[in-house]
Design a protein around this motif. Structure first.
Motif, PDB file in Angstrom:
ATOM      1  N   GLN A   1       1.404   6.830  -6.865  1.00 30.68           N
ATOM      2  CA  GLN A   1       0.392   7.824  -7.207  1.00 30.68           C
ATOM      3  C   GLN A   1       0.905   9.240  -6.960  1.00 30.68           C
ATOM      4  OE1 GLN A   1      -3.935   6.638  -6.461  1.00 30.68           O
ATOM      5  NE2 GLN A   1      -2.856   5.319  -4.997  1.00 30.68           N
ATOM      6  N   GLU A   2       1.652   9.442  -5.881  1.00 30.86           N
ATOM      7  CA  GLU A   2       2.222  10.770  -5.610  1.00 30.86           C
ATOM      8  C   GLU A   2       3.196  11.190  -6.702  1.00 30.86           C
ATOM      9  OE1 GLU A   2       3.900  10.273  -1.779  1.00 30.86           O
ATOM     10  OE2 GLU A   2       2.030  10.705  -0.709  1.00 30.86           O
ATOM     11  N   ALA A   3       3.832  10.196  -7.347  1.00 32.16           N
ATOM     12  CA  ALA A   3       4.762  10.482  -8.443  1.00 32.16           C
ATOM     13  C   ALA A   3       4.057  10.633  -9.790  1.00 32.16           C
ATOM     14  CB  ALA A   3       5.807   9.371  -8.531  1.00 32.16           C
ATOM     15  N   GLY A   4       2.726  10.555  -9.783  1.00 30.75           N
ATOM     16  CA  GLY A   4       1.975  10.714 -11.014  1.00 30.75           C
ATOM     17  C   GLY A   4       1.867   9.451 -11.843  1.00 30.75           C
ATOM     18  N   MET A   5       2.165   8.308 -11.245  1.00 28.26           N
ATOM     19  CA  MET A   5       2.162   7.042 -11.972  1.00 28.26           C
ATOM     20  C   MET A   5       0.838   6.306 -11.793  1.00 28.26           C
ATOM     21  SD  MET A   5       5.926   5.718 -10.715  1.00 28.26           S
ATOM     22  CE  MET A   5       5.666   4.091 -11.397  1.00 28.26           C
ATOM     23  N   VAL A   6       0.548   5.439 -12.731  1.00 25.63           N
ATOM     24  CA  VAL A   6      -0.501   4.449 -12.528  1.00 25.63           C
ATOM     25  C   VAL A   6       0.115   3.325 -11.708  1.00 25.63           C
ATOM     26  CG1 VAL A   6      -2.037   2.788 -13.625  1.00 25.63           C
ATOM     27  CG2 VAL A   6      -1.652   5.019 -14.692  1.00 25.63           C
TER      28      VAL A   6
ATOM     29  N   GLY B   1       1.005  15.403  -8.477  1.00 23.07           N
ATOM     30  CA  GLY B   1       1.307  14.043  -8.912  1.00 23.07           C
ATOM     31  C   GLY B   1       0.158  13.097  -8.658  1.00 23.07           C
ATOM     32  N   PHE B   2      -0.487  13.255  -7.501  1.00 24.45           N
ATOM     33  CA  PHE B   2      -1.612  12.381  -7.159  1.00 24.45           C
ATOM     34  C   PHE B   2      -2.771  12.595  -8.131  1.00 24.45           C
ATOM     35  CE2 PHE B   2      -4.576  10.095  -4.535  1.00 24.45           C
ATOM     36  CZ  PHE B   2      -3.777   9.232  -3.802  1.00 24.45           C
ATOM     37  N   VAL B   3      -3.071  13.857  -8.422  1.00 24.50           N
ATOM     38  CA  VAL B   3      -4.143  14.158  -9.369  1.00 24.50           C
ATOM     39  C   VAL B   3      -3.803  13.593 -10.752  1.00 24.50           C
ATOM     40  CG1 VAL B   3      -5.340  16.023 -10.579  1.00 24.50           C
ATOM     41  CG2 VAL B   3      -4.921  16.202  -8.116  1.00 24.50           C
ATOM     42  N   LYS B   4      -2.566  13.767 -11.167  1.00 27.69           N
ATOM     43  CA  LYS B   4      -2.127  13.232 -12.460  1.00 27.69           C
ATOM     44  C   LYS B   4      -2.309  11.724 -12.512  1.00 27.69           C
ATOM     45  CE  LYS B   4       1.944  13.195 -15.510  1.00 27.69           C
ATOM     46  NZ  LYS B   4       3.381  13.617 -15.614  1.00 27.69           N
ATOM     47  N   SER B   5      -1.978  11.037 -11.431  1.00 32.71           N
ATOM     48  CA  SER B   5      -2.141   9.584 -11.382  1.00 32.71           C
ATOM     49  C   SER B   5      -3.607   9.193 -11.512  1.00 32.71           C
ATOM     50  CB  SER B   5      -1.569   9.031 -10.078  1.00 32.71           C
ATOM     51  OG  SER B   5      -1.866   7.658  -9.932  1.00 32.71           O
ATOM     52  N   LEU B   6      -4.484   9.907 -10.796  1.00 36.18           N
ATOM     53  CA  LEU B   6      -5.913   9.587 -10.857  1.00 36.18           C
ATOM     54  C   LEU B   6      -6.462   9.771 -12.270  1.00 36.18           C
ATOM     55  CD1 LEU B   6      -7.182  11.217  -7.519  1.00 36.18           C
ATOM     56  CD2 LEU B   6      -6.694   8.800  -7.961  1.00 36.18           C
ATOM     57  N   VAL B   7      -6.023  10.830 -12.939  1.00 40.87           N
ATOM     58  CA  VAL B   7      -6.473  11.056 -14.314  1.00 40.87           C
ATOM     59  C   VAL B   7      -6.001   9.920 -15.220  1.00 40.87           C
ATOM     60  CG1 VAL B   7      -6.250  12.561 -16.329  1.00 40.87           C
ATOM     61  CG2 VAL B   7      -6.624  13.560 -14.055  1.00 40.87           C
ATOM     62  N   LYS B   8      -4.741   9.537 -15.072  1.00 38.00           N
ATOM     63  CA  LYS B   8      -4.200   8.443 -15.884  1.00 38.00           C
ATOM     64  C   LYS B   8      -4.974   7.144 -15.632  1.00 38.00           C
ATOM     65  CE  LYS B   8       0.673   9.804 -16.373  1.00 38.00           C
ATOM     66  NZ  LYS B   8       2.065   9.427 -16.018  1.00 38.00           N
ATOM     67  N   GLN B   9      -5.246   6.869 -14.358  1.00 44.89           N
ATOM     68  CA  GLN B   9      -5.975   5.642 -14.038  1.00 44.89           C
ATOM     69  C   GLN B   9      -7.372   5.658 -14.652  1.00 44.89           C
ATOM     70  OE1 GLN B   9      -5.545   4.220  -9.807  1.00 44.89           O
ATOM     71  NE2 GLN B   9      -4.306   6.081  -9.626  1.00 44.89           N
ATOM     72  N   ALA B  10      -8.056   6.807 -14.571  1.00 48.45           N
ATOM     73  CA  ALA B  10      -9.401   6.906 -15.117  1.00 48.45           C
ATOM     74  C   ALA B  10      -9.400   6.709 -16.630  1.00 48.45           C
ATOM     75  CB  ALA B  10     -10.012   8.257 -14.757  1.00 48.45           C
TER      76      ALA B  10
ATOM     77  N   ASP C   1       0.811  -1.207   0.000  1.00 50.90           N
ATOM     78  CA  ASP C   1       0.000   0.000   0.000  1.00 50.90           C
ATOM     79  C   ASP C   1       0.848   1.263   0.000  1.00 50.90           C
ATOM     80  OD1 ASP C   1      -2.289   1.465  -0.031  1.00 50.90           O
ATOM     81  OD2 ASP C   1      -2.764   1.221   2.085  1.00 50.90           O
ATOM     82  N   PHE C   2       1.909   1.287   0.782  1.00 50.82           N
ATOM     83  CA  PHE C   2       2.733   2.494   0.840  1.00 50.82           C
ATOM     84  C   PHE C   2       3.389   2.754  -0.512  1.00 50.82           C
ATOM     85  CE2 PHE C   2       5.680   5.604   2.488  1.00 50.82           C
ATOM     86  CZ  PHE C   2       5.024   6.127   3.588  1.00 50.82           C
ATOM     87  N   VAL C   3       3.840   1.692  -1.167  1.00 46.71           N
ATOM     88  CA  VAL C   3       4.416   1.838  -2.503  1.00 46.71           C
ATOM     89  C   VAL C   3       3.345   2.305  -3.485  1.00 46.71           C
ATOM     90  CG1 VAL C   3       5.633   0.663  -4.377  1.00 46.71           C
ATOM     91  CG2 VAL C   3       6.108   0.044  -2.002  1.00 46.71           C
ATOM     92  N   ASN C   4       2.145   1.772  -3.325  1.00 43.56           N
ATOM     93  CA  ASN C   4       1.019   2.179  -4.163  1.00 43.56           C
ATOM     94  C   ASN C   4       0.779   3.686  -4.051  1.00 43.56           C
ATOM     95  OD1 ASN C   4      -1.343   0.919  -5.788  1.00 43.56           O
ATOM     96  ND2 ASN C   4      -2.389   2.260  -4.349  1.00 43.56           N
ATOM     97  N   ILE C   5       0.840   4.194  -2.809  1.00 41.02           N
ATOM     98  CA  ILE C   5       0.651   5.634  -2.579  1.00 41.02           C
ATOM     99  C   ILE C   5       1.823   6.415  -3.177  1.00 41.02           C
ATOM    100  CG2 ILE C   5       0.525   7.411  -0.798  1.00 41.02           C
ATOM    101  CD1 ILE C   5      -0.905   5.320   0.973  1.00 41.02           C
ATOM    102  N   GLU C   6       3.048   5.931  -2.980  1.00 45.45           N
ATOM    103  CA  GLU C   6       4.229   6.600  -3.542  1.00 45.45           C
ATOM    104  C   GLU C   6       4.105   6.749  -5.059  1.00 45.45           C
ATOM    105  OE1 GLU C   6       7.739   5.102  -0.455  1.00 45.45           O
ATOM    106  OE2 GLU C   6       7.333   3.988  -2.287  1.00 45.45           O
TER     107      GLU C   6
END
Length: 578
Positions: A475-480, A550-559, A468-473
């Motif tokens: 997303q903070e970096a803008g990754m899926v 970065g988190f917002v960017k990740s959410l957009v990419k995931q969507a 989970d912590f890696v998952n959050i990291e």
């Protein structure tokens, strides 16, 4: 029977206060462990993996305050130790390593299991000594013990089998006298300079760490005299939060409360006994910094300093306090306390009705554990999101304490740390807060060790089938997020197969009773497999703009890439945090 070099070793270790040696015997260590049977004052704790033994020894040393031994045989045995030893070095645990080594007549020939101990242990120990003759052995043993005790960290004795079994060249049993700990006091000039800075400042904030342990009451007195809010690192939380009227929480990604605001609005920040490794979360305003630490080599390495003092707080503060003006303007303090009160309500967003929320919220798990813990409990915490929930929801009133891999951030530390803590303090309640990734990485192998010892350690697994912590990291970096999903394991059933007690909890309504039953169990370890909400998040104060972006960017990419349902679920499951 003729005394051997190994007899000299065990005798000197016992005189240094060593009571336990964790590890696995074999090959190069066989002669050394033939001798330990003649020294019953030292218990050998047989583990199934050397790294697990290293983490256990580290926790044992931190709880007991003494020197604890760990061993591994030549080659693979000693290499398994290295991660746990780096952790012990960073956590300042007095661990002494008895490492097997190849026979002296084949050193530097590339023999089977040969490894250069100086190169292997360079990043993991204050001292490495290779015993190459029986005559030299006593001097190496002495230096290793001295370094371990005075520098508060690992020391390594690399012991070839032929030397371990050789006859002792000493006429009498060797004598080891532990060195006294040096006093670390301030100069009068430093004390006066610090007093001038504090008296001239308008808004002082204290930020404390583990170095406040022996000076807790003095730090609280300081803060009350100068009306300073007191923030703290995770290590400092154990000493500076409970019973402190000026406590305002933590900063950083584990943060909560008014600490961030107090740092941002201060014109002077006192860093007391802390080596907080995230300077971006300290330098959030225009404050000048003063740092006090008994280790002068740490001064100024995180932020530029107006003044650095190499001294212990218990030596400095009694001299400083009489020189300080008593402050009546509490505006700076009161703002931080008001923010902290708001955060206390926010942290309970998924706690107060947690028994009705399914899947189980991890915040509710941590808060329920906190409610049930003894006042002298020892809590060990896996690196990962269990650290977040512990930081937010555990309090350390009374004699409670906590251990983790806080300065190295290794996974899989909580289970072996818990066992070592129990060996050091068998009359205290010990609870390990484990991630499912960490538990499956290292804990399985030595659950049998805990069963054999009938250790009443309670493992609570925050089971979200996710790193989970890696998952959050990510997303903070803008990754899926990628590579963070874990296969499902029924940890309770596996625990039962090992002979432990297993409890699976899927129902929030039964969580408290399940935990109460686990904590009441005696006669062996318990594994509580709690299925928690994998979408639960924590939002710290003062999140940097780049992290939020970065988190917002990740959410957009995931969507966009087929993860819209997951994005919606993550939003819904954390709506109360907004």
């Amino acid at each position: 029977m003729q005394r051997t070099v190994s007899d000299d070793l065990w005798s000197m270790l016992a005189q240094a206060g060593v009571k336990r040696c964790y590890g696995i015997v074999g090959d190069a260590l066989n002669p050394a462990f033939e001798a330990i049977g003649r020294h019953p004052e030292i218990e050998f704790v047989h583990v199934r993996h050397e790294e697990w033994g290293g983490f256990a020894a580290s926790a044992d040393a931190r709880v007991s305050g003494g020197i604890v031994a760990v061993c591994g045989t030549a080659g693979p045995g000693v290499t398994h130790l290295t991660n746990a030893l780096i952790d012990a070095l960073r956590e300042r645990a007095r661990v002494i390593v008895i490492g097997g080594d190849v026979h002296t007549d084949i050193m530097d020939t590339g023999g089977l299991q040969e490894v250069n101990p100086y190169e292997l242990f360079r990043p993991a120990a204050h001292f490495v000594g290779r015993v190459v003759s029986a005559k030299q052995a006593r001097a190496v043993f002495t230096q290793a013990l001295d370094a371990c005790a005075t520098m508060s960290g690992p020391a390594v004795i690399s012991l070839p089998g032929d030397i371990a079994g050789a006859a002792s060249p000493l006429g009498n049993e060797p004598v080891y006298r532990p060195l006294p700990q040096p006093a670390v006091g301030p100069s009068a000039g430093d004390v006066a300079a610090l007093a001038r800075l504090i008296n001239a400042a308008e808004r002082v904030t204290v930020f404390g760490g583990a170095g406040c342990e022996q000076a807790r009451d003095l730090v609280v007195e300081l803060a009350e005299r100068i009306a300073a809010p007191v923030g703290f690192s995770l290590k400092g939380k154990a000493f500076l939060e409970s019973g402190n009227p000026n406590a305002v929480g933590m900063t950083g990604l584990l943060g909560y409360g008014g600490c961030h605001e107090a740092l941002k609005s201060a014109d002077l920040v006192l860093l007391l006994g802390t080596d907080f490794p995230y300077p971006d979360f300290l330098s959030v305003g225009e404050a000048k910094f003063v740092q006090v630490d008994r280790r002068p080599e740490l001064l100024g390495r995180r932020v530029p300093l107006e003044l650095g003092i190499g001294a212990s707080l218990e030596a400095l503060l009694p001299e400083l306090l009489p020189l300080l003006d008593e402050r009546t303007d509490r505006a700076h303090l009161d703002r931080a306390l008001k923010t902290t009160a708001r955060w206390e309500k926010k942290l309970r967003a998924y706690v107060d009705d947690g028994a009705e929320l399914s899947p189980i919220r991890p915040e509710f798990v941590a808060a329920t554990i906190n409610e049930l813990l003894d006042d002298d409990a020892i809590v060990t915490i896996d690196t990962g999101t269990p650290v977040i929930w512990a930081a937010h929801h555990l309090d350390f009133r009374g004699q409670r304490t906590h251990l983790g891999s806080y300065s190295w951030a290794s996974m899989a530390n909580a289970s072996p740390n818990a066992f070592g803590a129990w060996k050091a303090a068998p009359d205290r309640q010990v609870v390990a807060l484990c991630g499912d990734g960490g538990f499956s990485m290292l804990a399985f192998s030595d659950l049998v060790t805990e069963v054999a010892a009938q250790a009443p350690v309670v493992h609570v697994i925050f089971h979200n089938a996710l790193l989970d912590f890696v998952n959050i990291e990510q997303q903070e970096a803008g990754m899926v997020p990628w590579g963070t999903a874990l296969d499902e394991i029924d940890f309770a059933r596996v625990a039962e197969a090992f002979g432990a007690t297993g409890i699976r909890c899927d129902d929030p309504a039964t969580l408290k009773d399940d935990l109460r039953r686990a904590l009441a169990h005696r006669g062996g370890p318990v594994v509580v497999d709690v299925r928690v909400d994998r979408f639960a998040l924590a939002v710290p104060p003062g999140v940097p703009a780049s992290t939020a972006a970065g988190f917002v960017k990740s959410l957009v990419k995931q969507a966009v890439h087929g993860g819209f349902t997951r994005v919606v679920k993550e939003g819904v499951d954390n709506a109360r945090l907004v």
